[in-house]
Write a protein that holds these residues in place. Structure first.
Motif, PDB file in Angstrom:
ATOM      1  N   ILE A   1       0.831  -1.201   0.000  1.00  0.00           N
ATOM      2  CA  ILE A   1       0.000   0.000   0.000  1.00  0.00           C
ATOM      3  C   ILE A   1       0.865   1.251   0.000  1.00  0.00           C
ATOM      4  O   ILE A   1       0.654   2.185  -0.794  1.00  0.00           O
ATOM      5  CB  ILE A   1      -0.931   0.013   1.236  1.00  0.00           C
ATOM      6  N   GLU A   2       1.852   1.288   0.876  1.00  0.00           N
ATOM      7  CA  GLU A   2       2.744   2.450   0.977  1.00  0.00           C
ATOM      8  C   GLU A   2       3.488   2.686  -0.337  1.00  0.00           C
ATOM      9  O   GLU A   2       3.593   3.821  -0.823  1.00  0.00           O
ATOM     10  CB  GLU A   2       3.741   2.237   2.115  1.00  0.00           C
ATOM     11  N   GLU A   3       3.983   1.619  -0.918  1.00  0.00           N
ATOM     12  CA  GLU A   3       4.729   1.721  -2.172  1.00  0.00           C
ATOM     13  C   GLU A   3       3.830   2.217  -3.301  1.00  0.00           C
ATOM     14  O   GLU A   3       4.228   3.074  -4.102  1.00  0.00           O
ATOM     15  CB  GLU A   3       5.312   0.347  -2.518  1.00  0.00           C
ATOM     16  N   THR A   4       2.590   1.699  -3.359  1.00  0.00           N
ATOM     17  CA  THR A   4       1.657   2.102  -4.413  1.00  0.00           C
ATOM     18  C   THR A   4       1.277   3.565  -4.285  1.00  0.00           C
ATOM     19  O   THR A   4       1.189   4.291  -5.288  1.00  0.00           O
ATOM     20  CB  THR A   4       0.393   1.230  -4.367  1.00  0.00           C
ATOM     21  N   ASN A   5       1.049   4.026  -3.069  1.00  0.00           N
ATOM     22  CA  ASN A   5       0.742   5.444  -2.862  1.00  0.00           C
ATOM     23  C   ASN A   5       1.910   6.327  -3.291  1.00  0.00           C
ATOM     24  O   ASN A   5       1.702   7.409  -3.863  1.00  0.00           O
ATOM     25  CB  ASN A   5       0.403   5.703  -1.392  1.00  0.00           C
ATOM     26  N   GLN A   6       3.123   5.870  -3.051  1.00  0.00           N
ATOM     27  CA  GLN A   6       4.298   6.628  -3.495  1.00  0.00           C
ATOM     28  C   GLN A   6       4.354   6.700  -5.019  1.00  0.00           C
ATOM     29  O   GLN A   6       4.631   7.758  -5.590  1.00  0.00           O
ATOM     30  CB  GLN A   6       5.574   5.986  -2.945  1.00  0.00           C
ATOM     31  N   TYR A   7       4.093   5.561  -5.670  1.00  0.00           N
ATOM     32  CA  TYR A   7       4.079   5.548  -7.136  1.00  0.00           C
ATOM     33  C   TYR A   7       2.990   6.472  -7.681  1.00  0.00           C
ATOM     34  O   TYR A   7       3.198   7.209  -8.651  1.00  0.00           O
ATOM     35  CB  TYR A   7       3.841   4.126  -7.645  1.00  0.00           C
ATOM     36  N   LEU A   8       1.822   6.463  -7.057  1.00  0.00           N
ATOM     37  CA  LEU A   8       0.720   7.316  -7.498  1.00  0.00           C
ATOM     38  C   LEU A   8       1.063   8.793  -7.324  1.00  0.00           C
ATOM     39  O   LEU A   8       0.747   9.621  -8.192  1.00  0.00           O
ATOM     40  CB  LEU A   8      -0.553   6.978  -6.717  1.00  0.00           C
ATOM     41  N   ASN A   9       1.700   9.127  -6.225  1.00  0.00           N
ATOM     42  CA  ASN A   9       2.090  10.511  -5.986  1.00  0.00           C
ATOM     43  C   ASN A   9       3.104  10.986  -7.022  1.00  0.00           C
ATOM     44  O   ASN A   9       3.023  12.119  -7.523  1.00  0.00           O
ATOM     45  CB  ASN A   9       2.671  10.675  -4.579  1.00  0.00           C
TER      46      ASN A   9
END
Length: 307
Positions: A26-34
């Motif tokens: 989840i944390e990694e995906t949010n970083q990619y989205l940002n």
């Protein structure tokens, strides 16, 4: 006593690892989205690699290869923008596919965890059918989206069945998923809207059902129009589909039943600029499917219409 303690402790340890892995995804995906939200198809040709907050491991694995040389700047510290758009698209898609398959996925509210404005998430009321979508950033007038659909009770037996599942759903995703409980089982209403050119808009409503490990379409109505405010819409409270549009070169006919009477419902949209034809249909869910209950068309004075 020691054996009993080990049996009890093991599930706790496994559960902790599972949750930890999920949280990391989840944390990694949010970083990619940002990072993806900062990219634009109209930006400068190159982006500095250091601006994306990638780890040394990610940079080594993804950019230090002869394949990427032609995409890098002369001093190899910047990369072409179109590649970074594709790079983050791939990373986001891979992570979402891992997230929905994770055993912890059904224990959380995914919309609260993946909360980037870059990602649209729609979920059925029974929390079984999910659609994730985000802007493909092609830079064209067709605002295409990348879409991932997941159903918690679908278990593909082979790659062919998985491909059929993916092709069943719109590539641009959905803006609404609604659940209908019927005597025939659960059915879903999917609504979508898309801008397919500078002044081309498509709206759609589908009724689908899941049986024998596959989805089937039981009803569909879609409209292509020049006006964003026209088309087909669904009201879940009344379980009613409303169709309202003016005929044009994209949809030069006015009909609701699907059986077109050429004399009654077909018009030359270029013959008379003073008037246009307004078409209306109404469908109501009858417990099994959507049934046509009203249809009408009328001539509209274009001068009054534009006021």
């Amino acid at each position: 006593m020691k054996i009993l303690f080990t049996v009890i402790l093991l599930p706790i340890i496994v559960f902790g690892q599972t949750k930890s892995d999920f949280e990391k995804l989840i944390e990694e995906t949010n970083q990619y989205l940002n990072q993806y939200s900062l990219l634009s198809p109209f930006a400068d040709e190159y982006y500095s690699i250091s601006t994306f907050g990638l780890s040394k491991k990610e940079i080594k694995e993804d950019f230090e290869d002869e394949y990427y040389d032609e995409m890098l700047s002369e001093n190899k510290d910047s990369i072409q923008s179109y590649y970074m758009i594709m790079y983050f698209q791939r990373k986001i898609t891979e992570n979402i596919n891992q997230i929905v398959k994770h055993p912890y996925f059904c224990k959380v509210s995914i919309k609260e965890l993946l909360n980037s404005n870059e990602l649209s998430i729609v979920v059925s009321e029974d929390n079984k059918l999910y659609n994730f979508s985000f802007d493909e950033k092609t830079g064209g007038t067709y605002r295409s989206r990348i879409s991932i659909t997941h159903y918690t009770e679908f278990f593909p037996q082979d790659s062919t069945q998985l491909a059929e599942f993916n092709s069943f759903f719109k590539s641009d995703g959905y803006n609404g998923i609604f659940t209908l409980k019927t005597d025939e089982g659960t059915k879903y209403v999917l609504t979508s809207s898309a801008r397919v050119c500078l002044s081309c808009f498509e709206t759609s409503v589908r009724l689908i059902t899941f049986k024998d490990n596959e989805f089937k379409e039981e009803f569909k109505y879609s409209v292509s129009s020049r006006d964003w405010n026209e088309g087909v819409s669904y009201n879940h409270e009344t379980k009613t589909i409303a169709v309202d549009y003016h005929i044009d070169d994209l949809t030069p006919q006015c009909y609701c039943s699907g059986e077109t009477d050429e004399d009654k419902f077909s018009f030359d949209v270029f013959a008379d600029n003073e008037y246009s034809i307004n078409c209306k249909c109404k469908f109501v869910f009858n417990g099994k499917t959507f049934e046509l209950v009203e249809e009408s068309w009328k001539k509209v004075d274009n001068g009054n219409r534009k006021k």
